[in-house]
Structures are given as structure tokens and as C-alpha cells.
Design an enzyme around this catalytic site. Structure first.
Site, PDB file in Angstrom:
ATOM      1  N   HIS B 279     -13.157  17.730  -9.913  1.00 27.68           N
ATOM      2  CA  HIS B 279     -12.905  17.554  -8.266  1.00 27.68           C
ATOM      3  C   HIS B 279     -13.389  18.606  -7.401  1.00 27.68           C
ATOM      4  O   HIS B 279     -14.386  18.404  -6.413  1.00 27.68           O
ATOM      5  CB  HIS B 279     -11.308  17.683  -8.269  1.00 27.68           C
ATOM      6  CG  HIS B 279     -10.727  17.645  -6.820  1.00 27.68           C
ATOM      7  ND1 HIS B 279     -10.419  16.284  -6.534  1.00 27.68           N
ATOM      8  CD2 HIS B 279     -10.675  18.187  -5.571  1.00 27.68           C
ATOM      9  CE1 HIS B 279      -9.929  16.591  -5.023  1.00 27.68           C
ATOM     10  NE2 HIS B 279     -10.251  17.498  -4.507  1.00 27.68           N
ATOM     11  N   GLU B 280     -13.249  19.855  -7.954  1.00 25.22           N
ATOM     12  CA  GLU B 280     -14.201  20.830  -6.973  1.00 25.22           C
ATOM     13  C   GLU B 280     -15.580  20.824  -7.212  1.00 25.22           C
ATOM     14  O   GLU B 280     -16.430  20.931  -6.365  1.00 25.22           O
ATOM     15  CB  GLU B 280     -13.771  22.203  -7.439  1.00 25.22           C
ATOM     16  CG  GLU B 280     -12.089  22.417  -7.352  1.00 25.22           C
ATOM     17  CD  GLU B 280     -11.729  22.373  -5.984  1.00 25.22           C
ATOM     18  OE1 GLU B 280     -12.500  22.427  -4.939  1.00 25.22           O
ATOM     19  OE2 GLU B 280     -10.361  21.866  -6.006  1.00 25.22           O
ATOM     20  N   HIS B 283     -16.801  18.572  -4.688  1.00 26.83           N
ATOM     21  CA  HIS B 283     -17.059  19.140  -3.348  1.00 26.83           C
ATOM     22  C   HIS B 283     -18.231  20.156  -3.335  1.00 26.83           C
ATOM     23  O   HIS B 283     -19.087  20.049  -2.233  1.00 26.83           O
ATOM     24  CB  HIS B 283     -15.818  20.003  -3.024  1.00 26.83           C
ATOM     25  CG  HIS B 283     -14.429  19.302  -2.654  1.00 26.83           C
ATOM     26  ND1 HIS B 283     -14.423  18.438  -1.612  1.00 26.83           N
ATOM     27  CD2 HIS B 283     -13.244  19.418  -3.231  1.00 26.83           C
ATOM     28  CE1 HIS B 283     -13.087  17.996  -1.493  1.00 26.83           C
ATOM     29  NE2 HIS B 283     -12.430  18.604  -2.379  1.00 26.83           N
ATOM     30  N   GLU B 309     -13.606  14.676   0.765  1.00 27.63           N
ATOM     31  CA  GLU B 309     -12.553  14.143  -0.411  1.00 27.63           C
ATOM     32  C   GLU B 309     -13.220  12.967  -1.073  1.00 27.63           C
ATOM     33  O   GLU B 309     -12.921  12.703  -2.317  1.00 27.63           O
ATOM     34  CB  GLU B 309     -11.244  13.891   0.133  1.00 27.63           C
ATOM     35  CG  GLU B 309      -9.974  13.945  -0.880  1.00 27.63           C
ATOM     36  CD  GLU B 309      -9.576  15.258  -1.457  1.00 27.63           C
ATOM     37  OE1 GLU B 309     -10.065  16.284  -0.950  1.00 27.63           O
ATOM     38  OE2 GLU B 309      -8.888  15.156  -2.422  1.00 27.63           O
TER      39      GLU B 309
END
Lengths: 521, 521
Positions: B279-280, B283, B309
Site C-alpha cells: 500500500h505505502e 503511494h 489512494e
């Protein structure tokens, strides 16, 4: 109403003018902490490609700080507080703050913005040139930048002012009150004891087997060991952190609350890491011991580079290379590297730590020869700044002096005149290293007078009595007192090189079982 | 002379007015990077006792930034550049810069300094109250602060302005162009597909054995694994870093050159760490892909929270929970935890990663139920801000809605209404999470159209074709385009929730082998 100052560590909060000054200075302290944070991050975490971004960030922060430090508002607030000081009973902290602020303000306003920018630019170019010069073992690549740096240092000296030599202005910048004459006087004793001890050791024909220091030491284990040693000497991790970087250093972003140290490890040679850890720990303990009342001001720093170095040297050398200390903590080494240390006696290890051997590289030097490295740099940089010889002669003069004082000649310029980064921007810095050694010996003497069972207590594993004394007599005061006054207060005597002469002589006569020195009558 | 904008990623350097504005804005970008650095350090390295010092440092930096952002000089520079834009051929980057700068300037100047300070103070008090409230499982301790925060948010909304509802002003702050109406429309489809899928899965009577996700996983090993997975997906460590923190996050101090991510690990439950890492990473890839031409400006950011997101969800869910991805990289897990994974087939592990089960905690929710958690928050915060019910009713309404949408009721307030930190200061933020899921599905659809062998290529271990496409169509543009325009440009269509409906339906019909849905005619 008395004009005498009160020796308490707090500012006179009732005085309007002092309060106004403090309110102006606190945010500057905060911005300077951010500058230190940017530098810490650059050296411990920043990714390789981020350099240009960081350069911009540092530039804007420096410019905002400089603007505030030279603003007319600051001049007015300072003058008002100074006038109030002459009428009211100010504390020592108040007077220290006024002294430091005046010093900073005068320095900052005496240097035009163009000069400050030229300094920053030249420094950066000079570091690049020095790196190339080292990589190519060619001093000539660095020489033109060194030439410009010296010219700029002379201009700074002229603008800031000095009594006798331009070099004095540069010394004073790192060590308030220091002059060429004082450094020369100090080196008379230091040169004598160093060369004489070195000669006696060499004549004794003894050599120490230092093989116990070499082997294979995993960096992760060394890092854990560094952490443990920092805890042993009382470094507070709730106000600190240990990270890894290319060169070990100590920094703070708001002493005494956030004081961090770094270390680096040699996989083959153990003392590189553990001694640097004790050294930075000494700096760290100092900054963590500053009174919280001084936080966010220019007083929440070490009194000078010399005083700071006295703390790191005390923990590194007087404690970290002592038999008593390792008597208590040798188990940590054995636990970290059980294979390596299983057959090595503690006494063998400690003796190896104190091997004396002339070498080319300052940062690797032993306690006896270390100050000769500094002496050489002092003589050379003083000559350069005072215009006594040309930059081109430097490599030759360097090698001649190494032969003269240490009996060895660097085979390359990289291992000689190009070894230190300092001359890319700092002149007048080197003598503070020796000063640190001298102060450290004088402080150690006082400690031993105060605690007659100093060695015995140390051998039990306790160092807190040392830290408590240092905090009370040195650390808490920050920059309230000038370095010489601080030494006078802490030891009851003005700085005196004799303590170092005695310390060194006693220590190494013992390490090398030297016969008593011949006294020619 | 044409007024049409040029779609190149560079600023018009020939225009004096634009240059003057850029020169003004760059140092602000640098100061904002330092603010982010202070926050990163606080969460990854800062010692416990340093909080007060850091608070002062952040306060002065914020105040300098706010001063510069609201200065009359900035207003003048901006107006001049806007006038120039109406006469000259400006690039899309120029226009994006003017749009963003105008937005920031108007927001900043519409809020008086006292309100900005009150916001910061209240936020800090509110976080404290929320923590106490959680620790005591007592919403009543937090309620008065929530009340004040809502009042303040309403004041902000009134000052900034809105067309229909005060809540619109808050939505727009996080996602330019977003309104209550739009969110409501989006949730019509999302609610329908989520509740219907959940019902079908529950009615199927199937449960997935997720025991392969539980065991003992040493954090150090998980950290190494996170590092490896980041390298797999193309995160560039020469422009980034992975650290550990209490909550995972991504930040930058000068995108695209310095973009860092953090992670944290659950020793018993592996997906916590690896999924957060993906997830990170998503980003991080976004920020590292922004055009260097935008560096040091407000355009060197994600286009919006929703777009940001969409990137993290794409890598976490569409890729990181796919069979194809793990077909290629399951070996990394087996290498990290050989004991645990030696008897677990890859298909079993991936199926477990996609378990659907209503749960109380949003951040632990699966893809099917996740948006229902967001829907509940949206309905409640919209009602609070628009004054439809009192703060006191919140715990009851929360529990009722959890029962209604998910069929479960939180046994405590800590696991219910108090679980998220957002309402200590952020209203209008939650919907961007669902928006991110929607955008992500639409982008995935375009990727699959562009690369018909998407799954096959992914199964070979290659993700670079995905990253290259994302960089070209989304990442490089930073904030040049508004979120909806960016989606239109990247996918050839305005944002359309149907892609998410189809994605979710197809995926979970397959995971749970669901019988075809009954269509009532």
C-alpha cells in the site's frame, strides 16, 4: 540594588527587556535545531538522489536564520537588554546570554551577505575539489581552492578584528578567548612531553602485541555493543538515539532533550567503533546534561569546542582505555564476540588499546602522538593564514614536519596533507582538539582528588559518580561561562597544561614499564 | 498568439511574471519539505522526551510558511501571473500552478490567523482527549472536543464558502471538486454491490481457512521482506527509504527525489505488514514518478487524496492480493519464513488473503466490506457537520449502522466510534478512501484493455509495464490536472463507479465460486 550577578541557571524572567530578547531568540534556536535535523538526516537516512533538494532546504533555512540574526530589531532588543543589565541584578545565565548574543550579532553584522554566500559556495566547491584531489592523490587540484579559502579567511579576520595576528580571529571563533600566543605556550609543554615519551618508548625497544584488536567483527554486533556501552556510561536514550553514518558525530535538535550520536564500524579492527562510540558518548552526555532552563537559546551548547572535546576525550581515553573500566565491562565484549575473546585476557586487550606507534593518520593516532599531529597542523595553518609561506609549499612542509616530529614520511599526499576535510573551510579548529586533551587531564585530576577511590569505583562498573560530578560542575552551565572561566570554576585553577603532562607521563611510563627519566643536572 | 495551453510538463520560463511567482514559491516548497522532515523524524527516530522541542520547531516553521503564503507580495505576484496567463500561451503546468496557488492563497487568506492557531491548538487537545477516551472506553471524554471541532469546521466552511452544504467545503479541501451530491451518487452503486456481495457470500455458506496467515513472523524478517517487495514493484531506493513507525505512512521532502515510506509488523499476522508495505509502496511509486520539472512547487504532489489512494489500492489489492503476483513472488515469502510456508500452497495463501468477513475495524477490513465502513463514517460526519444530529447521539448511531450494514455491533466504543483518529481534526477525508478504490478499478480496467495479457505478464514477475504506464498517464502530472480531469485523460472516460462494481463482483464471485446472481424480472 546590586549589580553582582547571581550564579543560578535561570533567566531573569521579571525583566521586560530580557524577556523580549528571549522571545526573539527562541524561534531562532528552533530554526537552528531544524538545520541540525536536516544535516543529521542527510548523514544518516537521506537517499542518494535527494542532495539537490536538501541543498535548497538548507539554503532557505540558513538565509532566514541569518536575516533574523542581523535584523535591526535584534540589535535594538540586545542593546535594551544590555542597558537593563547594567542597572539590575542579572543572573550569570542572563549575562552569558547577552555575551553570546552580542558576539553572534557582531560577527553576523560584520560579515556582509555577499561574503557569507561566497563562504558557503566556496566551501561546497572546496569539498568537491578536496575529494577529487584525494582520489587522484594530487594536491595541485585542491591548491587553488585552498588559496581562495585562505584569502577569504583573512578577509573574515580583518572584518571581525584581532589584536595581534589574523589567525587569532579564527581561533577565537572556535574557542572564545584563544590566541596564537596561548596555543604556542600550550604546545611548548605538549611538544616536550610527547616527543620525549615517544623517544623513551622507542628506546625501550618494547612493542605491544595488538593482535587481540583484530579479527572479524560483524557491524550489527558492534552496533549493539555501542548501544550497550552508551547505556553503561549513562547516555539517556529517552533523550537520544544512536544511528549509523559514514563518520561518527554528535548533534542535537534542542539540547538537552534531543541529543543524538552516530557511529561507524570497521569489520576487522574493533577499537575503531567502540572508541568512537565512547568518544561520541562523551559529547552526548555533555549536551544531555545542559540545564533545561537554557533550552532553545545559544547557551544550550557546549561552552566551546575545547570543552566539548575534553568531555569526549575523558570518556574515550581516560575511562574507555582504562583497565578499571574494562575490568567491569569486559563481559560485554565477550558476549558480543565470544569466539574472538574466549582466549584473550582483559589485561592484554587493554594494553593493546594503549599501543603507542607513530602513524600517518591523525584520527587513528594514540594518546602520545595525537597532539603532534595537531601541532603540525597548527604550525602550518597559522603560517598560511599569517601569510608566512605559499600554499604550494604545503605538501613539502607537511612531509618535513612528519619526519621531524614522528619520524615517518607519508608515501602519498592522500595519506598526508590531504587527509583531513577541515581545510576545505576551517582554520583555527585543530588546536581545540589538543585543548580538549589538556582540559580533560585537568578535569580528571580534580575528579581523582574529589574521589580518592576513583579507580576502584570505576572498576565496580559504576560511572554515575563521574557523570554526576561532570553535570554539576560543567555540563549544566552550557555556554554561560567562557571556557577558561568554566575550567577555573570546575577545577579551582586556571587551565594548566601540567596536568596533561603528568597524566601522559604517568600513564605511559606504566603501560610501557619505562625506566625513570634521566634528569640532567 | 494562442491562448490554448500546451500539454507539456514544464513551466514557461520565458515569462517574467511566472518566473517571479516561481521564485517566490520555491522556498515555500523547501520549507514545507522541512516540515515534512520534522514529522517523519518524529514518527521514525525522535526520542520520547523531545516532543516539546519539536512542537516549538514545527510551530515556527508553520508560522513562517503561513506568513509567506498570505503575504501581500504573494497576492500581487499571483495576480500578475494570472493576467499574463490570459494573454500568453501558458503550459498546462503553468495553469495548474496558478490554479493551485490561487486555491492555497484564497484558503489561507480567508482564514484569520487566530482561527488557524485555534485549529492547531484544538487538534492537539483533541488528539489527547481521543487517546484518553479510547483508553477509558468512554466517548463522553471525547465528545466536548468533537463538538468544538465540528463548530470550528463549520466556521471554516462558512469562511471558505460552498454552494449547497457546509460539508461540501470540507470535501473539496481534500478532493478538489468533490461534493456531497457526488459522494452520495457514488455510494449508491458502492453500497448496492457491497451489501449484495456480502449477502451472497454469507448465503453461500462458504468460509475460507485463513490459518496460513497466522504464525510467528519475526519483525526483522518482515522488514527485509517489505524491502524486497518494494524493490519488486519498482520503488527506487536511491530516491527513497523504508523505516519503521507506529503507523505506516508515506511522505516526501522534495518529490520526486526524496520519497520515504514506513511500515510496522504484527508478529502473529503476516498480511498486516506485507499488505501495508504494498500500500505505502503504491503511494511511494506515485510520488517518485512526478515530473522533476515540478519539484519544489505545490504541483509536486498527488493530484488529490482520492488519486493517491487509487495508486496505493491498486498495488495493495489489485496486484498485491492477486494470484498472478504471488505466482511470481511467493518464493520471497518462503525464503523469509521457510518453516511456516513449507507446507502451504500459494493458492491457499492467496485465497486466505481475500477472505471476506464483516469486522469492526476499518483498517483490517476486506475489499468487499471496506467501503461500508467508509459509508457509515460519511453518513455520520455529513450529518454532524450539517447539523442534522447532536454529537451525543454518535455512539448509538454508529452501532445502529454497523448492525444495519455489517450485521455486527461493537462491544466497546474503543472498537466502535473511537477507532479512527480522523475526527480529532479531519472531516471530509473518509470519502476519499472509497474514491480511491473506484479510481483504482477504473485504472485497472484501462490497464487490462491496454495490456490484454496483463495477468500473464504479472505472473512472470514483471510489474514494470504497469509502473511505466502509470508514470506516463498519471504520476508525472502531479497536481497539474484536477482529479476528475486526470482520470478522464488517463482512462478516456469520466470517473465511473461501474468499473469498481464489476471488479468487485467478478473477483469475489471467483474467490467464493458464487452461483450466478438471480435476476428478478
Amino acid at each position: 540594588m546590586t549589580l553582582a550577578s547571581k550564579s543560578t541557571i535561570s533567566f531573569t524572567t521579571q525583566n521586560t527587556y530580557l524577556n523580549a530578547l528571549l522571545e526573539y531568540l527562541h524561534p531562532i534556536g528552533d530554526l537552528e535545531a531544524l538545520l541540525a535535523l536536516a544535516s543529521w538526516d542527510q548523514q544518516t537516512a537521506m537517499p542518494a538522489e535527494a542532495g539537490v533538494m536538501r541543498m535548497h532546504q538548507v539554503a532557505i533555512l540558513e538565509s532566514i536564520i541569518h536575516e533574523r540574526l542581523t535584523a535591526q530589531e535584534m540589535g535594538t532588543l540586545l542593546s535594551n537588554a544590555e542597558k537593563a543589565a547594567s542597572q539590575e541584578s542579572f543572573t550569570d545565565a542572563d549575562r552569558g546570554l547577552l555575551r553570546q548574543t552580542r558576539r553572534t550579532y557582531d560577527h553576523a553584522t560584520k560579515l556582509p551577505k555577499s561574503l557569507v554566500e561566497e563562504k558557503a559556495r566556496l566551501r561546497s566547491e572546496s569539498v568537491d575539489a578536496w575529494q577529487k584531489s584525494r582520489a587522484n592523490n594530487d594536491f595541485a587540484l585542491f591548491a587553488p581552492f585552498l588559496q581562495r579559502t585562505i584569502a577569504l579567511k583573512r578577509e573574515v579576520a580583518e572584518r571581525i578584528g584581532y589584536t595581534e595576528f589574523p589567525y587569532d580571529a579564527l581561533l577565537d571563533d572556535f574557542e572564545p578567548g584563544l590566541t596564537t600566543r596561548k596555543v604556542e605556550a600550550m604546545f611548548q609543554s605538549v611538544r616536550a612531553v610527547s616527543t620525549s615519551l615517544l623517544q623513551r618508548i622507542q628506546q625501550s625497544g618494547q612493542t605491544i602485541d595488538a593482535s587481540s584488536l583484530y579479527g572479524h567483527f560483524a557491524p550489527e554486533q558492534q552496533h549493539t555493543l555501542s548501544d550497550q556501552l552508551l547505556r553503561v556510561i549513562g547516555y539517556d536514550f529517552s533523550r537520544g538515539q544512536l544511528a549509523r553514518s559514514q563518520h561518527p558525530f554528535t548533534t542535537d535538535f534542542g539540547a538537552p532533550f534531543d541529543v543524538r550520536v552516530t557511529n561507524r564500524y570497521d569489520e576487522q579492527y574493533l577499537p575503531m567503533g567502540i572508541m568512537a562510540g565512547m568518544h561520541e558518548g562523551g559529547h552526548g552526555l555533555y549536551a544531555q546534561g545542559i540545564s533545561p532552563a537554557l533550552a532553545r537559546t545559544a547557551l544550550a551548547n557546549g561552552a566551546s569546542l575545547g570543552i566539548h572535546e575534553s568531555q569526549s576525550r575523558l570518556w574515550e581515553n581516560a575511562i574507555g582505555r582504562s583497565s578499571a573500566f574494562w575490568q567491569a565491562h569486559y563481559g560485554l565484549l565477550q558476549q558480543a564476540f565470544p569466539e574472538h575473546f574466549k582466549d584473550i585476557e582483559q589485561a592484554i586487550f587493554v594494553r593493546a588499546l594503549n599501543t603507542v606507534k607513530p602513524s600517518l593518520i591523525r584520527v587513528m593516532a594514540d594518546e602520545v602522538t595525537y597532539n603532534l599531529h595537531i601541532l603540525i597542523r597548527f604550525e602550518l595553518e597559522k603560517g598560511l593564514v599569517n601569510g608566512e609561506f605559499a600554499v604550494e609549499s604545503l605538501p613539502r612542509l607537511w612531509n618535513e614536519r612528519y619526519q621531524q616530529y614522528l619520524g615517518i614520511t607519508p608515501p602519498t599526499e592522500t595519506e598526508g596533507v590531504l587527509q583531513d576535510v577541515h581545510w576545505t573551510s576551517q582554520f583555527g579548529y585543530f588546536p581545540t582538539y589538543t585543548l580538549g586533551n589538556l582540559y580533560s587531564a585537568q578535569i580528571l585530576h580534580t575528579l581523582q582528588q574529589t574521589f580518592p577511590d576513583f579507580q576502584e569505583q570505576l572498576a565496580t562498573g559504576d560511572t554515575s559518580f563521574i557523570l554526576t560530578w561532570l553535570r554539576e560542575h560543567i555540563h549544566q552551565y552550557g555556554v554561560i561561562y567562557q571556557p577558561e572561566e568554566l575550567i577555573q570554576r570546575a577545577t579551582g585553577e586556571a587551565p594548566n597544561p601540567q596536568y596533561f603532562v603528568d597524566y601522559l607521563t604517568n600513564k605511559f611510563e606504566s603501560v610501557y614499564n619505562l625506566p625513570p627519566e634521566q634528569v640532567n643536572n
